[in-house]
Design an enzyme around this catalytic site. Sequence first.
Site, short mmCIF file in Angstrom:
data_model
loop_
_atom_site.label_atom_id
_atom_site.label_comp_id
_atom_site.label_asym_id
_atom_site.label_seq_id
_atom_site.Cartn_x
_atom_site.Cartn_y
_atom_site.Cartn_z
CB SER A 113 -0.94 -0.05 1.19
OG SER A 113 -1.99 0.86 1.01
CG HIS A 114 0.61 3.83 3.40
ND1 HIS A 114 -0.19 2.76 3.75
CD2 HIS A 114 1.24 4.21 4.52
CE1 HIS A 114 -0.03 2.52 5.04
NE2 HIS A 114 0.82 3.39 5.54
CG ASP A 279 -2.80 4.06 -1.30
OD1 ASP A 279 -3.66 3.97 -2.22
OD2 ASP A 279 -2.70 3.24 -0.39
CG ASP A 281 -3.26 -0.45 -2.18
OD1 ASP A 281 -3.01 0.69 -1.74
OD2 ASP A 281 -3.95 -1.29 -1.56
CG ASP A 283 -6.30 1.16 -0.57
OD1 ASP A 283 -5.33 1.93 -0.67
OD2 ASP A 283 -6.32 0.17 0.19
NE ARG A 284 -3.65 4.47 3.12
CZ ARG A 284 -3.05 4.65 4.29
NH1 ARG A 284 -2.56 5.83 4.58
NH2 ARG A 284 -2.93 3.66 5.13
CE LYS A 378 -7.38 2.47 2.56
NZ LYS A 378 -6.99 1.49 3.55
C1 VG1 Z 1 -3.36 2.13 8.42
C2 VG1 Z 1 -4.52 3.08 8.62
C3 VG1 Z 1 -5.84 2.32 8.49
C4 VG1 Z 1 -5.88 1.64 7.12
C5 VG1 Z 1 -4.67 0.74 6.96
C6 VG1 Z 1 -4.60 0.09 5.60
O1 VG1 Z 1 -3.37 1.13 9.42
O2 VG1 Z 1 -4.45 3.70 9.88
O3 VG1 Z 1 -6.91 3.22 8.64
O4 VG1 Z 1 -7.06 0.87 7.00
O5 VG1 Z 1 -3.48 1.51 7.14
O6 VG1 Z 1 -4.58 1.05 4.57
P1 VG1 Z 1 -2.47 1.20 10.75
O7 VG1 Z 1 -2.74 -0.09 11.47
O8 VG1 Z 1 -1.07 1.37 10.29
O9 VG1 Z 1 -2.93 2.39 11.51
V1 VG1 Z 1 -3.65 0.75 3.17
O10 VG1 Z 1 -4.07 1.88 2.01
O11 VG1 Z 1 -2.14 0.85 3.78
O12 VG1 Z 1 -4.07 -0.78 2.76
CO CO Z 2 -3.58 1.44 0.17
#
Ligand code: VG1
Ligand code: CO
Length: 545
Positions: A113-114, A279, A281, A283-284, A378
């Site tokens: 992801s990010h 981001d 992938d 979804d953000r 998302k």
């Molecule tokens: C983070 C965010 C959470 C989100 C998750 C996955 O998790 O706070 O809201 O759902 O990333 O997003 P954490 O446990 O690091 O707070 V993604 O776009 O990274 O799949």
């Molecule tokens: Co993501």
Amino acid sequence: MDISVITTRPFPDQKPGTSGLRKRVQQFREAHYLENYIQSIFDACPELLRGELLLGGDGRFHNREAIQIILRMAAANGAQKISVGLGGLLSTPAASHLIRSRGATGALILSASHNPGGPEGDFGIKLNTANGGPATPAVTDAIHARSTQLSHYRIVNGSEHVDIDHLHTRTLAEMQVEVLDPVGPYADAMAALFDFERIGELLRSDFFAMRFDAMHAVTGPYAEEILVKRLGAPPETILRAEPLADFGGRHPDPNLSHTRELREALFGRDAPDFGAASDGDGDRNMILGRHFFVTPSDSLAVMAANAHRIPAFADGLKGVARSMPTSQAVDAVARALGIPCYETPTGWKFFGNLLDDGRIRLCGEESFGTSSDHVREKDGLWAVLFWLDLLAARRQSVEEIVRDHWRQYGRHYYTRHDYEAVDSERAERVMARIRDQLSALPGQSLAGMQVAAADDFAYRDPVDASLTEHQGLRVLFEGGARIVFRLSGTGTEGATLRLYIEQHETRPDHLDADPQVLLRPLIDAAAQLGDIPGLTGRERPDVIT
Ligand code: VG1
Ligand code: CO
């Protein structure tokens, strides 16, 4: 079929976090590491193999190699069919859409992801199941349990390379392989939800300009198809469109620190009217107006308040949901609309049951995530199109729309402070220290406010009655202000301590303050409660959003 059954030993750390398993690329490239995890998934979820399983990722380093290994393992495990996104690319929301529209059994999405990519960065694997959503805790627990027992994995022998760069179908051993284009079907789905005619008019007009930062991640091709090809936006609308294995050497994390070009454009002279980013992938989403930043929590609330203007929501919202640390701005809208607002733990998987059960149609998280019941993830570009449709419908600026919202509902001042890569033991000590004080806090005065309640957040799913505990420590004040402490479940180095601070303000002449200034007393109280400087040795957070 020429199959090897390879002897292996379990790895102790294959426990998926908030969204999938994320580790350093080097760790995923260690002998058997990826293979063990994939075999654990196939063993714990054999139903994935009895139909069409989707496969693709955000294009980060190791994506293409991992796809070849997973194809050979799926074939050796008797999978019926794997469909791979063209070029190995598949955004998370597109995967969710394709699972649902094709009746697939699920998807393996190769993304952290990010998190940063490249050879020194992170790799990850997300599993989505037949409803299109992220695997639930019950499923990820079963995969983790299996990973601790694993002694063998199966893989088709040979070094044959499956071409993933052309649309075609073929077989690998007895398994069908299809290379498909995920972009077209996703764009069609978006066209059915929004008023593409009025958005197109806006984007082609001489009085409107936008910039979308794809961050050299997966959304570039989707944004080009939808914004440029279908809606007629000028090509310069899209920044950093080409997916790159190292994301151009930067974090594919859509916030103001990692989107320099976009920020400079939107906060500079002759700024465009609208800016957005997604981001790794896809979804953000981050939403910007001219010289204006929309917090994700406010964005969700504005969407809820304006949903009736969007074709997809002509029949209303029914209900909404937010993750616990997300600000209560959307709660205020739900109250005004007379609909329920659910509060779930962090992570999209907790919205799945509410969406499947028809209890909600819109939901979001403070971490730049929003979406609706069109998928079970998302969805970054969906949020961008929602805002474009809203701008076209209201013919006002982003800033005017948000300020108007604040005047009506008050402003939920909000900030998140992240302390990254903290020594795990020290981070646990901060949490323990706060947990120990929870029962004594109610009735006390902190930062000049009365504590009304304090707890360790637990969630009882209203649909399947499952209980999820220890999802963040909350200090709730009279009047709605909150301090929340949580440890991240997506990091790959030590622990990340997240501090979420919120305060509601309705006085019309108090809607224009700097959140870092207005929230200072609460921020200081939080640091003191957890003795963050003393226990972590950190004087200030690494990231403020
Ligand atoms: C983070 C965010 C959470 C989100 C998750 C996955 O998790 O706070 O809201 O759902 O990333 O997003 P954490 O446990 O690091 O707070 V993604 O776009 O990274 O799949
Ligand atoms: Co993501």
